[in-house]
Design an enzyme around this catalytic site. Structure first.
Site, PDB file in Angstrom:
ATOM      1  NE  ARG A   1      -3.644  -1.141  10.512  1.00 29.20           N
ATOM      2  CZ  ARG A   1      -2.443  -0.598  10.030  1.00 29.20           C
ATOM      3  NH1 ARG A   1      -2.651   0.671   9.683  1.00 29.20           N
ATOM      4  NH2 ARG A   1      -1.478  -1.343   9.845  1.00 29.20           N
TER       5      ARG A   1
ATOM      6  NE  ARG B   1       7.072  -0.421  10.330  1.00 30.06           N
ATOM      7  CZ  ARG B   1       5.849  -0.340   9.518  1.00 30.06           C
ATOM      8  NH1 ARG B   1       5.456   0.285   8.336  1.00 30.06           N
ATOM      9  NH2 ARG B   1       4.734  -0.741  10.334  1.00 30.06           N
TER      10      ARG B   1
ATOM     11  CE  LYS C   1      -2.009  -0.712   3.838  1.00 27.30           C
ATOM     12  NZ  LYS C   1      -1.433  -1.964   4.536  1.00 27.30           N
TER      13      LYS C   1
ATOM     14  NE  ARG D   1       2.603  -4.677  11.593  1.00 25.73           N
ATOM     15  CZ  ARG D   1       3.445  -4.340  10.840  1.00 25.73           C
ATOM     16  NH1 ARG D   1       4.719  -4.989  11.090  1.00 25.73           N
ATOM     17  NH2 ARG D   1       3.055  -3.570   9.650  1.00 25.73           N
TER      18      ARG D   1
ATOM     19  NE  ARG E   1       7.589  -2.973   5.900  1.00 24.00           N
ATOM     20  CZ  ARG E   1       6.171  -2.638   6.007  1.00 24.00           C
ATOM     21  NH1 ARG E   1       5.334  -2.280   5.063  1.00 24.00           N
ATOM     22  NH2 ARG E   1       5.718  -2.594   7.295  1.00 24.00           N
TER      23      ARG E   1
END
Ligand code: AMP
Length: 214
Positions: free
Chosen positions: A93, A161, A18, A172, A128
């Site tokens: 969300r 992160r 996204k 998550r 990532r």
């Protein structure tokens, strides 16, 4: 092509791409990219009250409570650069967030859902890295920065992160299935809603499909 949309909502699990696509369509549509994750990480950096409350939730992979998110988002959407529209990334969300936003919108939003199987999400998130200044995401193999560990956009240092650790990612994803996935039905019954199957596509192919919905 239809008339260009003013409010775009990007839906999808963490790591579905996204943020990368939001940055691309932001340039094309000249609309601000509103990422609630980036705003919260900024609040944490600045050690604000909201940042302190959010940090605990984010570190554990939980959602930040709806009232805090909605207050923060409505403030941001009331700023002058959002007057002509915006791209929402990471919000809503939950169903209560979606309901509250629906009463706020002055034009019908366009919703794009990025679909990716869990195995690919896990692989992507573990590789990532993101800019610690502007939040721009990169992937060590598939979408590396031009210069190692430096953001192409703002030259900030790239980091992994803390909530992209394996344990937090699993949490998550579980929360995504329980609380965010019901939004697919919510939006498909109310607004223009499209799903992009991202599993076999690179970021250019996904972008081409995304802009075909405008
Ligand atoms: P993201 O960068 O979008 O993956 O967001 C990072 C974290 O910020 C999430 O795992 C949540 O803890 C929190 N967060 C971001 N957006 C929201 C939201 N709309 N509602 C609740 N929590 C959020």
């Amino acid at each position: 092509m239809n008339s260009l949309p003013h409010v775009i909502i990007l839906l999808g699990a963490p790591g579905s791409g996204k943020g990368t696509q939001a940055a691309l369509i932001q340039e094309r549509l000249h609309l601000p990219h509103i990422s609630t994750g980036d705003i919260l990480r900024n609040q944490i950096k600045q050690k604000t009250d909201l940042g302190k409350q959010a940090k605990e939730c984010i570190d554990q992979g939980h959602l930040v409570p709806d009232p805090l998110i909605l207050d923060m988002v409505f403030k941001r959407l009331s700023e002058p650069d959002c007057a002509k529209g915006y791209i929402l990334d990471g919000v809503p969300r939950t169903i209560p967030q979606a309901e509250a936003l629906d009463t706020f919108f002055t034009s019908s939003p366009l919703i794009i859902n990025f679909s990716l199987p869990k195995e690919l999400i896990l692989e992507r998130l573990s590789l990532r890295i993101s800019c610690s200044q502007c939040g721009q995401p990169y992937h060590r193999l598939y979408s590396p920065p031009k210069q190692p560990e430096v953001c192409d956009r703002c030259q900030g240092p790239l980091i992994q992160r803390p909530d992209d650790s394996q344990e937090v990612i699993l949490k998550r994803l579980e929360i995504y299935s329980l609380q965010t996935e019901p939004l697919l039905k919510f939006y498909s019954e109310r607004h223009r809603f499209y799903t992009i199957d991202c599993s076999q596509k690179n970021k250019e192919q996904i972008y081409t499909e995304l802009v075909s919905f405008f």
